[in-house]
Design an enzyme around this catalytic site. Structure first.
Site, PDB file in Angstrom:
ATOM      1  N   ASP A 307       0.817  -1.221   0.000  1.00  0.00           N
ATOM      2  CA  ASP A 307       0.000   0.000   0.000  1.00  0.00           C
ATOM      3  C   ASP A 307       0.852   1.274   0.000  1.00  0.00           C
ATOM      4  O   ASP A 307       0.336   2.369  -0.217  1.00  0.00           O
ATOM      5  CB  ASP A 307      -0.932   0.020   1.223  1.00  0.00           C
ATOM      6  CG  ASP A 307      -2.014  -1.050   1.121  1.00  0.00           C
ATOM      7  OD1 ASP A 307      -2.274  -1.540   0.007  1.00  0.00           O
ATOM      8  OD2 ASP A 307      -2.598  -1.396   2.164  1.00  0.00           O
ATOM      9  N   LYS A 334      -5.635  -2.877  -7.284  1.00  0.00           N
ATOM     10  CA  LYS A 334      -6.018  -2.112  -6.085  1.00  0.00           C
ATOM     11  C   LYS A 334      -7.160  -1.153  -6.464  1.00  0.00           C
ATOM     12  O   LYS A 334      -7.786  -1.313  -7.501  1.00  0.00           O
ATOM     13  CB  LYS A 334      -4.802  -1.380  -5.526  1.00  0.00           C
ATOM     14  CG  LYS A 334      -3.726  -2.317  -4.979  1.00  0.00           C
ATOM     15  CD  LYS A 334      -4.223  -3.098  -3.767  1.00  0.00           C
ATOM     16  CE  LYS A 334      -3.215  -4.106  -3.270  1.00  0.00           C
ATOM     17  NZ  LYS A 334      -3.769  -5.019  -2.270  1.00  0.00           N
ATOM     18  N   ARG A 381      -5.015   6.585  -1.814  1.00  0.00           N
ATOM     19  CA  ARG A 381      -3.549   6.628  -1.745  1.00  0.00           C
ATOM     20  C   ARG A 381      -2.938   7.375  -2.933  1.00  0.00           C
ATOM     21  O   ARG A 381      -1.849   7.944  -2.819  1.00  0.00           O
ATOM     22  CB  ARG A 381      -2.972   5.223  -1.599  1.00  0.00           C
ATOM     23  CG  ARG A 381      -3.491   4.529  -0.330  1.00  0.00           C
ATOM     24  CD  ARG A 381      -2.662   3.384   0.126  1.00  0.00           C
ATOM     25  NE  ARG A 381      -3.446   2.488   0.977  1.00  0.00           N
ATOM     26  CZ  ARG A 381      -3.697   2.674   2.264  1.00  0.00           C
ATOM     27  NH1 ARG A 381      -3.218   3.743   2.882  1.00  0.00           N
ATOM     28  NH2 ARG A 381      -4.418   1.806   2.951  1.00  0.00           N
TER      29      ARG A 381
END
Ligand code: S3P
Length: 420
Positions: A307, A334, A381
């Site tokens: 991540d 993701k 993110r």
């Protein structure tokens, strides 16, 4: 931008917050969670568990769950909406696989593109009835569980979501369920199940659980999320004249790949005040502006920093020499394809970066050109990584769709402001 200074307590760990709610919901008695992450993904887990009849309330800083155990869960009247959360849908599928009622799981447009066969496949092998788009590969998923049989599943991917889903289903199967992975993925499920009184056997690359064990409610103190801290660590290393400390961050060794990478790249990073929150180690992370060098990142470390790769890509644009990130195909599935979203946007900002089949190659250092518009593409993110670029570029950068950042780090911008 000049000088990030001060200390911050980053919000609770997303992976651990999800598990605390789910395990509390299937445990007998009361579970009290402190430090719970009030991010959109974890709130999706809370909403799904409430829909399944579990009693959850907030008491000041605490999240309190009362349950009569897994058999107290009720067939939901409405569809279970997981929002943007892969952890919610994959772990919850494992729980629902052992329950003798029907449920339908849906999520947002990103979830609709993410592969579900990695959990529906093994859960079907265990006897659960599961259907969904393209033969159970994509949402919406329909699950009717019960009567599970044990499995030894050899997973082709190192995925904590897959491992956890099968282990949770294994609790409802007769005999021993075992999951073997190519590399060890994060082990919060194994640690937390033990806090809830369940016996779990961990070998080098496998985890085994005996079916029929009941969870007992307990107290969970959630560490700060190292994946959220990673953005501030990168900011601290890159912004001139910085010295910051991040308090009580989780430093579980299955998550600390980012710390290993920072050290190998030459960052001035120390860990102080180490202690435990239950079975999870925590510490204060201290970082200063650092001279960085490029490195190669691949193999067993990848699940330990999967991540954090978007943030590492920004870091590498400012490191001297070549950084290669390999064995990271998982980035493609993701919340967005994180290889494409990072490489394309960093290139636009002036970085010397290329996508590869399984990662990316970055040559640095290159100054980043500000005055441009970039996008989170709905991926928290990616949004935070682009904001980091704004801190080091010659002019401000505007990031579109920053609301997605509240998925995992609702106070990201206010924490950054507190450090300036
Ligand atoms: C998570 C596991 C990881 C990670 C995700 C959270 C978890 O995914 O990327 O953000 O809480 O188990 P995979 O298990 O699919 O690698």
């Amino acid at each position: 931008m000049n000088g990030l200074k001060g200390s911050i307590k980053v919000p609770g760990d997303k992976s651990i917050s999800h598990r605390a709610v789910m395990f509390g919901a299937i445990a007998n008695g009361t579970t009290e969670i402190t430090g719970f992450l009030q991010g959109e993904d974890c709130l999706s887990t809370v909403a799904c568990m409430k829909e399944l009849g579990v009693f959850i309330r907030e008491e000041g800083e605490k999240m309190v769950i009362e349950s009569n155990g897994i058999d107290g869960l009720k067939e939901p009247r409405r569809v279970l909406d997981v929002g943007n959360s892969g952890t919610t849908i994959r772990l919850l599928s494992g729980i629902l696989a052992s329950l003798p009622f029907s449920s339908v799981l849906v999520g947002d447009d990103s979830i609709a593109k993410r592969p579900m066969a990695r959990v529906t496949g093994p859960l079907k092998m265990m006897n659960a009835f599961i259907d969904g788009r393209e033969n159970g590969q994509f949402t919406p998923l329909f699950i009717r569980g019960g009567n599970l049989k044990r499995v030894h599943y050899i997973s082709p991917v190192a995925s904590a979501q897959v491992k956890s889903s099968i282990l949770l289903a294994g609790l409802g199967a007769k005999g021993k369920t075992k999951v073997t992975e190519p590399y060890r993925s994060r082990d919060h499920t194994e640690r937390m199940l033990q806090s809830f009184g369940v016996k779990v056997t961990v070998d080098e690359d496998s985890v085994t659980i005996e079916g029929g064990q009941q969870l007992q409610g307990t107290k969970v103190q959630v560490p700060g999320d190292i994946s959220s801290a990673a953005f501030l660590l990168v900011a601290g290393a890159l912004v001139n004249n910085s010295a910051i400390s991040l308090i009580d961050v989780g430093i579980n060794p299955t998550r600390t790949g980012i710390l290993d990478v920072l050290k190998e790249m030459g960052a001035e990073l120390t860990i102080t005040n180490e202690k435990n929150f239950g079975k999870e180690p925590v510490g204060t992370l201290n970082i200063k502006t650092s001279e960085l060098r490029g490195i190669t990142i691949g193999g067993e470390i990848i699940p330990r920093l999967i991540d954090e790769i978007p943030a590492i890509a920004v870091l590498a644009t400012q490191a001297k020499g070549t950084t290669i990130i390999k064995d990271a195909e998982e980035l493609k599935v993701k919340e967005t394809n994180r290889i494409d979203t990072m490489v394309n946007q960093l290139k636009e900002l002036g970085a010397n970066i290329e996508a590869t089949d399984d990662g990316m190659k970055i040559i640095g250092p290159t100054p980043l050109r500000g005055g441009q518009l970039v996008d989170s593409f709905g991926d928290h993110r990616i949004g935070m990584s682009m904001a980091l670029c704004g801190l080091i570029a010659d002019k401000p950068i505007t990031v579109k769709n920053t609301e997605s950042i509240s998925i995992s780090y609702p106070s990201f911008f206010s924490d950054l402001n507190d450090l300036t």
